[in-house]
Motif scaffolding. Structure first.
Motif, PDB file in Angstrom:
ATOM      1  N   GLY A  53       0.816  -1.217   0.000  1.00  0.00           N
ATOM      2  CA  GLY A  53       0.000   0.000   0.000  1.00  0.00           C
ATOM      3  C   GLY A  53       0.846   1.261   0.000  1.00  0.00           C
ATOM      4  N   LEU A  54       2.069   1.173   0.525  1.00  0.00           N
ATOM      5  CA  LEU A  54       2.907   2.383   0.597  1.00  0.00           C
ATOM      6  C   LEU A  54       3.320   2.829  -0.809  1.00  0.00           C
ATOM      7  CD1 LEU A  54       4.198   4.438   2.514  1.00  0.00           C
ATOM      8  CD2 LEU A  54       6.272   3.050   2.495  1.00  0.00           C
ATOM      9  N   ALA A  55       3.774   1.900  -1.630  1.00  0.00           N
ATOM     10  CA  ALA A  55       4.166   2.261  -3.001  1.00  0.00           C
ATOM     11  C   ALA A  55       2.950   2.755  -3.789  1.00  0.00           C
ATOM     12  CB  ALA A  55       4.822   1.074  -3.694  1.00  0.00           C
ATOM     13  N   GLU A  56       1.796   2.147  -3.547  1.00  0.00           N
ATOM     14  CA  GLU A  56       0.559   2.598  -4.223  1.00  0.00           C
ATOM     15  C   GLU A  56       0.230   4.025  -3.818  1.00  0.00           C
ATOM     16  OE1 GLU A  56      -2.540  -0.277  -3.318  1.00  0.00           O
ATOM     17  OE2 GLU A  56      -1.161  -1.876  -3.976  1.00  0.00           O
ATOM     18  N   GLU A  57       0.297   4.276  -2.523  1.00  0.00           N
ATOM     19  CA  GLU A  57      -0.032   5.623  -2.028  1.00  0.00           C
ATOM     20  C   GLU A  57       0.936   6.673  -2.590  1.00  0.00           C
ATOM     21  OE1 GLU A  57      -0.299   5.921   2.297  1.00  0.00           O
ATOM     22  OE2 GLU A  57      -0.250   8.106   2.165  1.00  0.00           O
ATOM     23  N   CYS A  58       2.182   6.270  -2.804  1.00  0.00           N
ATOM     24  CA  CYS A  58       3.210   7.224  -3.230  1.00  0.00           C
ATOM     25  C   CYS A  58       3.274   7.432  -4.741  1.00  0.00           C
ATOM     26  CB  CYS A  58       4.582   6.752  -2.766  1.00  0.00           C
ATOM     27  SG  CYS A  58       4.798   6.908  -1.000  1.00  0.00           S
ATOM     28  N   SER A  59       2.683   6.544  -5.508  1.00  0.00           N
ATOM     29  CA  SER A  59       2.947   6.550  -6.956  1.00  0.00           C
ATOM     30  C   SER A  59       2.581   7.882  -7.619  1.00  0.00           C
ATOM     31  CB  SER A  59       2.236   5.383  -7.637  1.00  0.00           C
ATOM     32  OG  SER A  59       0.851   5.567  -7.528  1.00  0.00           O
ATOM     33  N   ALA A  60       1.538   8.537  -7.143  1.00  0.00           N
ATOM     34  CA  ALA A  60       1.116   9.803  -7.762  1.00  0.00           C
ATOM     35  C   ALA A  60       2.117  10.929  -7.514  1.00  0.00           C
ATOM     36  CB  ALA A  60      -0.256  10.202  -7.244  1.00  0.00           C
ATOM     37  N   MET A  61       2.961  10.789  -6.481  1.00  0.00           N
ATOM     38  CA  MET A  61       3.929  11.859  -6.156  1.00  0.00           C
ATOM     39  C   MET A  61       5.261  11.657  -6.882  1.00  0.00           C
ATOM     40  SD  MET A  61       3.307  12.504  -2.094  1.00  0.00           S
ATOM     41  CE  MET A  61       3.440  10.812  -1.521  1.00  0.00           C
TER      42      MET A  61
END
Ligand code: ADP
Length: 179
Positions: A53-61
């Protein structure tokens, strides 16, 4: 083994340990890659403990550039926030000293803007990115010292070092820079 000092109203700690196991702190800093994905070293430990979930949450940034810091939630880590910072690759991203100092300054400013009271840093750029450890330590501690007087909410800063020799060098640095 834990060692503390105080500068202005901020407590500084140096410990030997794992950045992904700082359960008593509100935030941890990730020595991130530009894509904000998992990797080796610190980024691997943080993403493994946080879950996919961390990489998913960060992908837009992503992508971020050297010296830049961004903030996310912490998913399954025991903290509330992760501040992802891209250190300079030694010998490639220049001026490396300015970019490394930016990492520490911007991470602390971002923490402060988000009303975070405690934060743990790894030794950014000193692993895969090849920054000589002693020079990186001095840059990190001086950058933190310079920004502390501007901070309102950050009351505790912990430096987490993986190896015993790195830990010992940070202890000496704390004395030299803040003593
Ligand atoms: P960079 O790519 O910015 O160089 P690394 O993650 O490769 O970042 O290494 C940064 C520093 O973090 C190195 O000194 C390394 O020994 C240390 N390190 C590696 N894993 C951990 C961990 N789980 N917790 C704290 N420090 C770590």
């Amino acid at each position: 083994m834990i060692t503390k000092t105080k500068f202005h109203n901020t407590e500084l700690e140096v410990i030997q340990g794992d950045i992904a196991k700082q359960a008593d702190l509100e935030s941890v800093v990730n020595a991130a890659n530009a894509q904000l994905k998992t990797g080796g070293g610190v980024a691997g430990a943080i993403h493994r403990a946080a879950g996919p979930g961390l990489a998913e949450e960060c992908s837009a940034m992503a992508p971020i550039s050297p010296g830049e810091a961004v903030i996310s939630g912490a998913q399954n880590l025991p903290n509330k926030f992760v501040i992802h910072c891209l250190g300079p690759v030694y010998g490639r991203d220049e001026p490396e000293e300015v970019l490394l100092a930016d990492c520490y300054r911007k991470s602390l400013q971002l923490a402060d803007e988000n009303n975070i009271d405690s934060i743990a840093f790894p030794a950014i750029s000193t692993g895969a990115f090849g920054y000589p450890f002693k020079a990186a330590t001095d840059t990190a501690l001086n950058a933190v010292k310079a920004v502390i007087p501007q901070l309102k909410s950050v009351k505790k800063i912990r430096f987490v070092l993986f190896s015993e020799s790195d830990y010992k060098y940070y202890l000496e640095g704390l004395e030299r820079v803040f003593g």
